[in-house]
Scaffold this active site. Structure first.
Site, PDB file in Angstrom:
ATOM      1  CG  ASP A 160     -13.890  33.023 -43.376  1.00 12.33           C
ATOM      2  OD1 ASP A 160     -14.399  32.492 -42.271  1.00 12.33           O
ATOM      3  OD2 ASP A 160     -13.119  32.144 -44.002  1.00 12.33           O
TER       4      ASP A 160
ATOM      5  CG  HIS B 135     -10.802  31.039 -46.913  1.00 12.14           C
ATOM      6  ND1 HIS B 135     -11.989  30.327 -46.337  1.00 12.14           N
ATOM      7  CD2 HIS B 135     -10.653  30.577 -47.894  1.00 12.14           C
ATOM      8  CE1 HIS B 135     -12.523  29.454 -47.017  1.00 12.14           C
ATOM      9  NE2 HIS B 135     -11.932  29.635 -48.323  1.00 12.14           N
TER      10      HIS B 135
ATOM     11  CB  SER C  69     -13.816  32.087 -38.777  1.00 10.26           C
ATOM     12  OG  SER C  69     -14.296  32.657 -39.819  1.00 10.26           O
TER      13      SER C  69
ATOM     14  CG  ASP D 297     -13.205  27.284 -43.140  1.00  7.51           C
ATOM     15  OD1 ASP D 297     -12.914  28.179 -43.728  1.00  7.51           O
ATOM     16  OD2 ASP D 297     -14.497  27.328 -42.192  1.00  7.51           O
TER      17      ASP D 297
ATOM     18  N   GLY E 201     -21.136  31.269 -42.338  1.00  8.74           N
ATOM     19  CA  GLY E 201     -20.845  30.697 -40.963  1.00  8.74           C
ATOM     20  C   GLY E 201     -21.985  30.052 -40.521  1.00  8.74           C
TER      21      GLY E 201
HETATM   22  C1  DX5 Z   1     -17.523  29.681 -44.893  1.00  5.48           C
HETATM   23  C2  DX5 Z   1     -16.560  30.052 -44.039  1.00  5.48           C
HETATM   24  C3  DX5 Z   1     -16.963  29.519 -42.472  1.00  5.48           C
HETATM   25  C4  DX5 Z   1     -16.367  30.263 -41.370  1.00  5.48           C
HETATM   26  C5  DX5 Z   1     -16.468  28.859 -40.204  1.00  5.48           C
HETATM   27  O1  DX5 Z   1     -17.350  30.372 -46.209  1.00  5.48           O
HETATM   28  O2  DX5 Z   1     -15.294  29.827 -44.278  1.00  5.48           O
HETATM   29  O3  DX5 Z   1     -16.620  28.177 -42.733  1.00  5.48           O
HETATM   30  O4  DX5 Z   1     -14.883  30.256 -41.569  1.00  5.48           O
HETATM   31  O5  DX5 Z   1     -17.700  28.987 -39.995  1.00  5.48           O
HETATM   32  P1  DX5 Z   1     -18.266  27.769 -38.714  1.00  5.48           P
HETATM   33  O6  DX5 Z   1     -17.282  27.617 -38.062  1.00  5.48           O
HETATM   34  O7  DX5 Z   1     -19.306  29.001 -38.220  1.00  5.48           O
HETATM   35  O8  DX5 Z   1     -19.157  26.814 -39.542  1.00  5.48           O
END
Ligand code: DX5
Length: 228
Positions: free
Chosen positions: A43, A74, A16, A184, A152
């Site tokens: 994202d 996404h 991501s 995710d 994230g």
């Molecule tokens: C939340 C995002 C996160 C991202 C991944 O809305 O979609 O989940 O993609 O984040 P990490 O891997 O840092 O949890």
């Protein structure tokens, strides 16, 4: 080229870019691709569907010429139907919308496919899999959020393991075991094996890859090792 196979299923990795270093986004993307990433996930956040604003088609368009990775958008936005064309024109090959943001989900899925992208539907942690059962014949991917969307670096929600398993059994029951089951949020080399054992086949990871102390390629190799 998947990062692993598990019980005969290819396992894809989709870093991501939300967690990438935006002062060197192109370099981070090239490093992720060189490390073996299959997809790249963008994202997209509007500050309404989720309490955060990220970026739009401009960034997807900038990345398209520098990577062969499939660009996966996404859409964590209200009224995603208004932006599908923009993201496909920018280079999105998969578009995932949230069932919670679509009053007419079946129509939005048809719109994504008519625009030439594959169609994914995302479930927030509080949304049951039954909410998307009626569109299973029409979609290409299910995204099970393993954190509440918007940021994230959040902690993996442990009850997601049971939910991933229930989605996998729903796919088998409805003869759609071919669908990508994407997960995710809070996923790292420490928990990727258990989400794959539960039934996931496409792994989204941001901070575990782009914030890794040993670099992006090493982070991806850790995921690969965890699935050997
Ligand atoms: C939340 C995002 C996160 C991202 C991944 O809305 O979609 O989940 O993609 O984040 P990490 O891997 O840092 O949890």
């Amino acid at each position: 080229m998947a990062i692993a196979t598990y019980q005969g299923r290819s396992i894809l990795l989709a870093p991501s870019i939300l967690a990438a270093n935006f002062t060197r986004l192109g370099d981070d993307v090239r490093d992720a691709e060189g490390g073996g990433a299959d997809w790249l996930q963008a994202d997209i956040m509007d500050g309404h569907f989720v309490p955060n604003i990220s970026f739009g088609p401009l960034v997807v368009d900038a990345l398209r010429p520098i990577t062969a990775c499939l660009l996966d958008c996404h859409l964590m936005i209200e009224h995603p139907e208004d932006y599908i064309g923009d993201f496909v024109r920018a280079g999105a090959r998969n578009i995932t919308v949230h069932v919670e943001a679509c009053r007419h989900l079946h129509r939005v899925v048809q719109q994504i496919k008519a625009a030439g992208a594959t169609a994914g539907v995302a479930l927030n942690p509080g949304t049951p899999p039954a909410m998307i059962e009626e569109v299973l014949p029409d979609i290409d991917l299910i995204l099970v959020m393993t954190v509440n969307p918007g940021f994230g670096g959040q902690k993996f929600i442990e009850s997601s393991i049971d939910k991933i398993g229930r989605v996998r059994r729903m796919l088998e029951r409805r003869h759609r075991d071919d669908l990508l089951l994407q997960v995710d949020g809070g996923i790292s080399a420490a928990n990727v094996r258990k989400v794959v054992e539960a039934g996931a086949t496409c792994i989204v990871a941001g901070s575990a890859i782009f914030d890794h102390h040993a670099g992006i390629a090493a982070a991806i190799e850790e995921f690969r090792s965890a699935l050997r």
